[in-house]
Design a protein around this motif. Structure first.
Motif, PDB file in Angstrom:
ATOM      1  N   LYS A  25      24.671 -56.108  49.487  1.00 10.82           N
ATOM      2  CA  LYS A  25      24.693 -55.011  48.509  1.00 10.82           C
ATOM      3  C   LYS A  25      23.310 -54.412  48.312  1.00 10.82           C
ATOM      4  CE  LYS A  25      26.170 -54.022  43.781  1.00 10.82           C
ATOM      5  NZ  LYS A  25      24.988 -53.305  43.380  1.00 10.82           N
ATOM      6  N   ARG A  31      22.520 -52.183  51.260  1.00  6.40           N
ATOM      7  CA  ARG A  31      23.366 -50.992  51.179  1.00  6.40           C
ATOM      8  C   ARG A  31      22.820 -50.007  50.150  1.00  6.40           C
ATOM      9  NH1 ARG A  31      28.306 -50.806  48.076  1.00  6.40           N
ATOM     10  NH2 ARG A  31      26.872 -51.436  46.449  1.00  6.40           N
ATOM     11  N   ASP A  32      22.443 -50.523  48.982  1.00 12.46           N
ATOM     12  CA  ASP A  32      21.903 -49.659  47.932  1.00 12.46           C
ATOM     13  C   ASP A  32      20.583 -49.022  48.358  1.00 12.46           C
ATOM     14  OD1 ASP A  32      24.099 -50.256  46.400  1.00 12.46           O
ATOM     15  OD2 ASP A  32      23.060 -51.686  45.107  1.00 12.46           O
ATOM     16  N   MET A  89      29.591 -38.292  52.457  1.00 15.30           N
ATOM     17  CA  MET A  89      30.270 -37.140  51.873  1.00 15.30           C
ATOM     18  C   MET A  89      29.689 -35.853  52.475  1.00 15.30           C
ATOM     19  SD  MET A  89      31.759 -38.463  48.486  1.00 15.30           S
ATOM     20  CE  MET A  89      32.119 -36.880  48.034  1.00 15.30           C
ATOM     21  N   ALA A 118      29.857 -51.275  51.848  1.00 11.66           N
ATOM     22  CA  ALA A 118      30.107 -50.065  52.634  1.00 11.66           C
ATOM     23  C   ALA A 118      29.368 -48.857  52.051  1.00 11.66           C
ATOM     24  CB  ALA A 118      31.608 -49.764  52.677  1.00 11.66           C
ATOM     25  N   ILE A 119      29.198 -47.856  52.905  1.00 13.15           N
ATOM     26  CA  ILE A 119      28.581 -46.590  52.500  1.00 13.15           C
ATOM     27  C   ILE A 119      29.575 -45.476  52.791  1.00 13.15           C
ATOM     28  CG2 ILE A 119      26.719 -44.952  52.952  1.00 13.15           C
ATOM     29  CD1 ILE A 119      25.042 -47.387  53.837  1.00 13.15           C
ATOM     30  N   ARG A 120      29.809 -44.655  51.814  1.00  7.70           N
ATOM     31  CA  ARG A 120      30.691 -43.497  51.973  1.00  7.70           C
ATOM     32  C   ARG A 120      29.820 -42.278  52.279  1.00  7.70           C
ATOM     33  NH1 ARG A 120      34.631 -42.965  47.325  1.00  7.70           N
ATOM     34  NH2 ARG A 120      35.581 -44.627  48.520  1.00  7.70           N
ATOM     35  N   LEU A 174      27.173 -42.424  49.272  1.00  7.64           N
ATOM     36  CA  LEU A 174      27.587 -43.122  48.056  1.00  7.64           C
ATOM     37  C   LEU A 174      27.923 -44.572  48.392  1.00  7.64           C
ATOM     38  CD1 LEU A 174      30.062 -40.466  46.639  1.00  7.64           C
ATOM     39  CD2 LEU A 174      27.779 -40.958  45.796  1.00  7.64           C
ATOM     40  N   PRO A 175      27.571 -45.495  47.499  1.00  8.88           N
ATOM     41  CA  PRO A 175      27.998 -46.874  47.718  1.00  8.88           C
ATOM     42  C   PRO A 175      29.511 -46.968  47.575  1.00  8.88           C
ATOM     43  CG  PRO A 175      26.887 -46.641  45.596  1.00  8.88           C
ATOM     44  CD  PRO A 175      26.804 -45.325  46.279  1.00  8.88           C
ATOM     45  N   SER A 176      30.106 -47.840  48.365  1.00  6.78           N
ATOM     46  CA  SER A 176      31.554 -47.995  48.324  1.00  6.78           C
ATOM     47  C   SER A 176      31.895 -49.462  48.551  1.00  6.78           C
ATOM     48  CB  SER A 176      32.200 -47.119  49.401  1.00  6.78           C
ATOM     49  OG  SER A 176      33.590 -47.253  49.383  1.00  6.78           O
ATOM     50  N   GLY A 177      32.598 -50.053  47.603  1.00  4.10           N
ATOM     51  CA  GLY A 177      32.915 -51.470  47.740  1.00  4.10           C
ATOM     52  C   GLY A 177      31.663 -52.309  47.635  1.00  4.10           C
TER      53      GLY A 177
END
Length: 75
Positions: free
Chosen positions: A3, A6-7, A37, A33-35, A27-30
């Motif tokens: 995490k 990822r951040d 956009m 993961a990285i979303r 965007l962080p996701s879960g």
């Protein structure tokens, strides 16, 4: 990937895009993961540029994580 890494990718991506004036949005996701956009209308060149930014940011964070593991004794 954890995490924290990822951040860091998300933060660096935002800093880079603000500096360059482009519109890549991450965007962080879960948990790890990285979303991505992208804009609603995007051409191949813009998509390629966005992926290059993401690739560079991930490589930077990967190098930081490796250095941290080396200095922390491999934890």
């Amino acid at each position: 990937v954890d995490k924290e890494a990822r951040d860091r990718v998300v933060r660096l991506g935002e800093e880079f895009t603000e500096h360059k004036g482009c519109g890549l949005r991450l965007l962080p996701s879960g948990r790890t993961a990285i979303r991505i956009m992208p804009p609603l209308i995007v051409d191949r060149a813009m998509l390629g540029y966005g992926m290059q930014i993401l690739k560079e940011v991930v490589a930077t964070v990967d190098a930081e994580v490796k250095v941290k593991k080396d200095t922390d004794g491999g934890d």
